[in-house]
Design an enzyme around this catalytic site. Sequence first.
Site, mmCIF file in Angstrom:
data_model
loop_
_atom_site.group_PDB
_atom_site.id
_atom_site.type_symbol
_atom_site.label_atom_id
_atom_site.label_comp_id
_atom_site.label_asym_id
_atom_site.label_seq_id
_atom_site.Cartn_x
_atom_site.Cartn_y
_atom_site.Cartn_z
ATOM 1 N N SER A 119 8.413 3.968 -5.020
ATOM 2 C CA SER A 119 7.967 5.044 -6.041
ATOM 3 C C SER A 119 6.448 4.170 -6.289
ATOM 4 O O SER A 119 5.662 5.209 -7.148
ATOM 5 C CB SER A 119 8.527 3.315 -7.504
ATOM 6 N N HIS A 140 10.948 10.623 -3.293
ATOM 7 C CA HIS A 140 11.225 9.691 -4.429
ATOM 8 C C HIS A 140 12.557 10.338 -5.522
ATOM 9 O O HIS A 140 12.152 11.197 -5.494
ATOM 10 C CB HIS A 140 9.699 9.578 -5.113
ATOM 11 N N GLU A 152 11.523 14.679 -5.503
ATOM 12 C CA GLU A 152 9.515 14.091 -6.068
ATOM 13 C C GLU A 152 9.280 14.153 -4.354
ATOM 14 O O GLU A 152 10.354 12.719 -3.496
ATOM 15 C CB GLU A 152 8.641 13.210 -5.836
ATOM 16 N N ASN A 190 5.429 10.378 -12.503
ATOM 17 C CA ASN A 190 5.029 8.927 -12.646
ATOM 18 C C ASN A 190 3.579 9.069 -13.137
ATOM 19 O O ASN A 190 3.542 7.990 -14.162
ATOM 20 C CB ASN A 190 5.467 7.533 -12.474
HETATM 21 P P1 NAD Z 1 17.180 -2.697 -5.833
HETATM 22 O O1 NAD Z 1 16.986 -4.201 -6.718
HETATM 23 O O2 NAD Z 1 18.413 -2.655 -7.366
HETATM 24 O O3 NAD Z 1 18.133 -3.012 -4.646
HETATM 25 C C1 NAD Z 1 17.090 -3.374 -3.253
HETATM 26 C C2 NAD Z 1 17.648 -3.568 -2.674
HETATM 27 O O4 NAD Z 1 17.923 -3.636 -1.199
HETATM 28 C C3 NAD Z 1 19.079 -5.131 -2.418
HETATM 29 O O5 NAD Z 1 20.535 -4.964 -2.673
HETATM 30 C C4 NAD Z 1 18.479 -5.828 -1.209
HETATM 31 O O6 NAD Z 1 19.257 -6.158 -1.151
HETATM 32 C C5 NAD Z 1 18.101 -4.574 -0.543
HETATM 33 N N1 NAD Z 1 17.354 -5.242 0.982
HETATM 34 C C6 NAD Z 1 16.278 -6.289 0.228
HETATM 35 N N2 NAD Z 1 15.841 -6.637 1.786
HETATM 36 C C7 NAD Z 1 16.399 -5.698 2.797
HETATM 37 C C8 NAD Z 1 16.564 -5.478 4.026
HETATM 38 N N3 NAD Z 1 15.443 -6.463 4.718
HETATM 39 N N4 NAD Z 1 16.878 -4.727 4.709
HETATM 40 C C9 NAD Z 1 18.296 -3.836 4.061
HETATM 41 N N5 NAD Z 1 18.310 -4.005 2.685
HETATM 42 C C10 NAD Z 1 17.059 -4.575 1.438
HETATM 43 O O7 NAD Z 1 15.613 -1.381 -5.615
HETATM 44 P P2 NAD Z 1 15.886 -0.567 -6.590
HETATM 45 O O8 NAD Z 1 15.492 -0.231 -7.887
HETATM 46 O O9 NAD Z 1 17.142 0.497 -6.262
HETATM 47 O O10 NAD Z 1 14.486 -0.119 -5.490
HETATM 48 C C11 NAD Z 1 14.855 0.155 -4.083
HETATM 49 C C12 NAD Z 1 13.092 1.549 -4.189
HETATM 50 O O11 NAD Z 1 13.792 2.605 -4.543
HETATM 51 C C13 NAD Z 1 11.950 1.132 -4.504
HETATM 52 O O12 NAD Z 1 11.086 0.981 -3.408
HETATM 53 C C14 NAD Z 1 11.608 0.792 -5.811
HETATM 54 O O13 NAD Z 1 10.156 1.595 -5.942
HETATM 55 C C15 NAD Z 1 11.964 2.823 -5.693
HETATM 56 N N6 NAD Z 1 12.434 3.407 -6.842
HETATM 57 C C16 NAD Z 1 13.274 3.085 -7.749
HETATM 58 C C17 NAD Z 1 13.565 3.364 -8.866
HETATM 59 C C18 NAD Z 1 14.378 2.332 -10.104
HETATM 60 O O14 NAD Z 1 14.337 3.587 -11.729
HETATM 61 N N7 NAD Z 1 14.840 1.973 -9.895
HETATM 62 C C19 NAD Z 1 13.577 4.723 -8.897
HETATM 63 C C20 NAD Z 1 13.096 5.254 -8.172
HETATM 64 C C21 NAD Z 1 12.663 4.800 -6.995
#
Ligand code: NAD
Length: 283
Positions: A119, A140, A152, A190
């Site tokens: 993000s 995204h 996106e 955003n």
């Molecule tokens: P989250 O914390 O829910 O999940 C992240 C996952 O990644 C966890 O299960 C963790 O164990 C895993 N992980 C960590 N290190 C790892 C590795 N070395 N190999 C494999 N897996 C690994 O986070 P999220 O909210 O799902 O966010 C993930 C991505 O999506 C981020 O880049 C975030 O910016 C983006 N994002 C989030 C949102 C939101 O609303 N949460 C929206 C759009 C984009």
Amino acid sequence: MSVQNIAVIGAGTMGNGIAQVCAVSGFNVTLLDISDAALERGVATLRKNLERQVSKQTLSAEQAEQAVARISTSTDYTRLADVQLVIEAATENFELKVRVLQQIAAQVSDSCLIATNTSSLSVTELAANVSHPERFIGLHFFNPVPMMALLEVIRGLQTSDATHAAALNLAERLGKTAITAGNRPGFVVNRILVPMINEAILVLDEGLASAEDIDAGMRLGCNQPIGPLALADLIGLDTLLAILQAFYEGFNDSKYRPAPLLKEMVAAGYLGRKSGRGFHAYA
Ligand code: NAD
């Protein structure tokens, strides 16, 4: 090159949603995380979400079953050898993502596309860490992935036209509407949304109106489904502050300075819904 096998890295909030949508759309999905526990949580969540779709009759029980059957899980990066697309959705941390991308790049075939769901990090900078940066792109997705219609698509400076075209084709196969953005902090959505929320906090801090009236104003006067302060509480005030700080530093522009009240709320531990108190109170 046609995509049929997709790997999703990270089974968290976004990763399990992306895996679900890909599997429902007919792709074979390998969901990869660092521990079996994280994978089990991710699969349990997507199963629950599929069941909800079945009970709402937006999906048949058979379609849901077939989707689950198309998903396999692993903690082993060597499983990436036969995928045509990897979508990285691991924790939002630059060093961690660079490590993950290097692990991916070491396993995939030369023609594999790699995407990041970041993000706030630079797609161009992340692309510099894979062997074929022209085959790297930002995808995204929005949360919750199965519900939100938008994808996106972020082009890094190195992204080729062919990679961009493949991303647009994928969006269509997933039933999402794609918009394309360049690589600047916040991309498009955003970049516009977060300063608007920050302005709502400044308006509250100036005592111009109450939180309830600010939200009612934007809901009823601008047809927004949720007021900006209620949305801030939903996103989490700490996350919001981190995004604003990234804009402020990324653009070196004072117009993105976080509202002082936002900083103070975060310092107090009033983080919104997740802490039970933000601009509104939650039971
Ligand atoms: P989250 O914390 O829910 O999940 C992240 C996952 O990644 C966890 O299960 C963790 O164990 C895993 N992980 C960590 N290190 C790892 C590795 N070395 N190999 C494999 N897996 C690994 O986070 P999220 O909210 O799902 O966010 C993930 C991505 O999506 C981020 O880049 C975030 O910016 C983006 N994002 C989030 C949102 C939101 O609303 N949460 C929206 C759009 C984009």
